[in-house]
Motif scaffolding. Sequence first.
Motif, mmCIF file in Angstrom:
data_model
loop_
_atom_site.group_PDB
_atom_site.id
_atom_site.type_symbol
_atom_site.label_atom_id
_atom_site.label_comp_id
_atom_site.label_asym_id
_atom_site.label_seq_id
_atom_site.Cartn_x
_atom_site.Cartn_y
_atom_site.Cartn_z
ATOM 1 N N CYS A 105 36.168 69.344 48.314
ATOM 2 C CA CYS A 105 37.067 68.281 48.799
ATOM 3 C C CYS A 105 38.274 68.867 49.508
ATOM 4 O O CYS A 105 38.729 68.335 50.528
ATOM 5 C CB CYS A 105 37.520 67.416 47.624
ATOM 6 S SG CYS A 105 36.222 66.386 46.927
ATOM 7 N N ASN A 146 39.070 68.550 53.706
ATOM 8 C CA ASN A 146 40.304 67.984 54.267
ATOM 9 C C ASN A 146 41.147 69.012 55.012
ATOM 10 O O ASN A 146 41.788 68.680 56.012
ATOM 11 C CB ASN A 146 41.136 67.368 53.143
ATOM 12 C CG ASN A 146 40.625 66.024 52.680
ATOM 13 O OD1 ASN A 146 40.921 64.992 53.261
ATOM 14 N ND2 ASN A 146 39.822 66.047 51.617
ATOM 15 N N ASN A 187 42.063 59.453 50.886
ATOM 16 C CA ASN A 187 41.908 60.378 49.763
ATOM 17 C C ASN A 187 42.381 59.748 48.455
ATOM 18 O O ASN A 187 41.778 59.976 47.398
ATOM 19 C CB ASN A 187 42.690 61.663 50.034
ATOM 20 C CG ASN A 187 41.898 62.676 50.840
ATOM 21 O OD1 ASN A 187 41.037 63.382 50.320
ATOM 22 N ND2 ASN A 187 42.182 62.727 52.140
ATOM 23 N N ILE A 214 36.458 65.949 42.157
ATOM 24 C CA ILE A 214 36.744 65.182 43.375
ATOM 25 C C ILE A 214 38.112 64.522 43.255
ATOM 26 O O ILE A 214 38.890 64.493 44.216
ATOM 27 C CB ILE A 214 35.653 64.126 43.609
ATOM 28 C CG1 ILE A 214 34.282 64.794 43.744
ATOM 29 C CG2 ILE A 214 35.961 63.285 44.843
ATOM 30 C CD1 ILE A 214 33.133 63.827 43.918
ATOM 31 N N CYS A 271 40.908 65.492 45.927
ATOM 32 C CA CYS A 271 41.448 64.452 46.816
ATOM 33 C C CYS A 271 42.940 64.241 46.573
ATOM 34 O O CYS A 271 43.676 63.882 47.502
ATOM 35 C CB CYS A 271 40.692 63.142 46.599
ATOM 36 S SG CYS A 271 38.998 63.167 47.222
#
Length: 554
Positions: free
Chosen positions: A148, A152, A178, A225, A229
């Motif tokens: 993740c 990004n 996110n 995750i 995020c």
Amino acid sequence: MYQSTMDEMDGPEVKIARFSSCRGVAFEINPNRTNPFAIGSPPKQEKIGTWLWLPWTRTSSTKVHANAPSPSRSRTSSHFCDIDVDAYDDDINVEFLVEGEDIEKQDKGNGIKVQKLLPKADLNGSSRLSIILLDQGFTVYKLLFLFCLAFNMVPIALSAVGLFNYGKKRATLFSIGNILALTICRSEAALRVVFWFAVKTIGSPCVPLIIKIATTAFLQSVGGIHSGCGVSSIAWLVYSLILTLNNKEETSTEIIGVAFTILSLISLSSLAAFPLVRHLHHNIFERTHRFAGWMALILLWLFLILTISYDPSIHIYNLTISKLVKSQECWFTFAITFLIIIPWLTIRKVRVTVSAPSSHASIIKFEGGVQAGLLGRISPSPLSEWHAFGIISDGKKEHMMLAGAVGDYTKSLVTTPPKHLYVRTMHFAGLPYLVNLYQRVLLVATGSGISVFLSFILQQPKNVDVCLIWVAKDIELNFGKEMKEMVSKYSKDKMIVHDTAIFGRPNVAEMSVEGAIRWNAEVVIVTSNPEGSRNVLRACNKANIPAFGPLWDS
């Protein structure tokens, strides 16, 4: 805190080895143990005043050895899954062992030579944080976190060098996206649906085992995750603020101020979730994470209203409903708000019956049956704290929770049992629920960790063949006659119960491997303290047996 054992029952020397546990990390200076797994092999060391209870024994027995020391009785547990429970006044999360050396002294009363093994510095480098973070190796949780983060960071870098203009224009949208992803990964309602769907779709015997194992590993690790995020949303928000400050003429001071406040709150919430803070100061983490998140959500709505309604050409705010409806950021934020509100809409104040079989645990009973594998939350005050427990139910008229006396709240359930508690009527799914994916499963539990598995014993689902290993101390004394009877009703061919007050501390990892081979289990699921779970997982993996246990943020 010392637990005595005798090398030779007729010999004059007694060695006292120190067992210590702190929030579930059990340290043993002298780990030599015999394997009690073999049926019909009685222990050589028998203790006074404790019932020998194993599923395959037809009668209970007590035997007194002339020179045997009295068994140490359980004290307040520092973790609900401890095998042997030790007393701690504070709910501390990490224990640092100091340097010590062997000391021998003469017992004046009986002339027995006693050797005390004092704790050594950093036993095998073990501490709670090292076990839950470092010793687990490269887990699926960490893989998802890094994925993740990379997913990004790459577009942020491309946007910064001018190769991804959409990211440069919509940096705020990526930040909110996110936040939506991390909210879904922690939404009990959303995960309940995902877990149910996974069981219904791949729980069939025709689905390859490797797919089920991969699904279990992923669903158990969705917290990676969530964390990935969370960090990524901060990175996108920082990038967005940098772009905004470079073009101050196109925004207002109020918008910049609200954005900085949101960034501060999200950063504070993330720092509070850092493992060192989370495990040393759990209450601070929980309240900071909750209230900082709520405040950031409120300010996010204010931020959207200001940015959508602001006209940079005339420096005036002009809000219309059509502008809000057309905004993607608005719909993302609405979804975030909806997911956060859902659990709070299910809160009810219910009547409960609390009994305490011992000073180490309490049993909380509720009305209504519950499906096997689900967990629930209770609270004395909804806005301040919530506590999650495994649910024990036969699926019919009632369900209960077994709460080990660990912290101030769980101890208060024993000393001052309440008549009412707040509950979330929407129960949530976790690793125990994924037992339903398989056909043959070995469940391994220590101490009160049995609570998350007992529903499978009581309900005996037709689609899964469940076997059980339970290691605990003074079972009837600590957990009550009712809990003992629940377990004793299950098939003796599918269960091993090891009372450490009778047999001492076993090699649970070895028991688990041999049990999985004996029962031909597809997977092993363990609920123990961090060190115990780690040892079982390592032993099973070494034997090429799929195994799962609680993660550091479970």
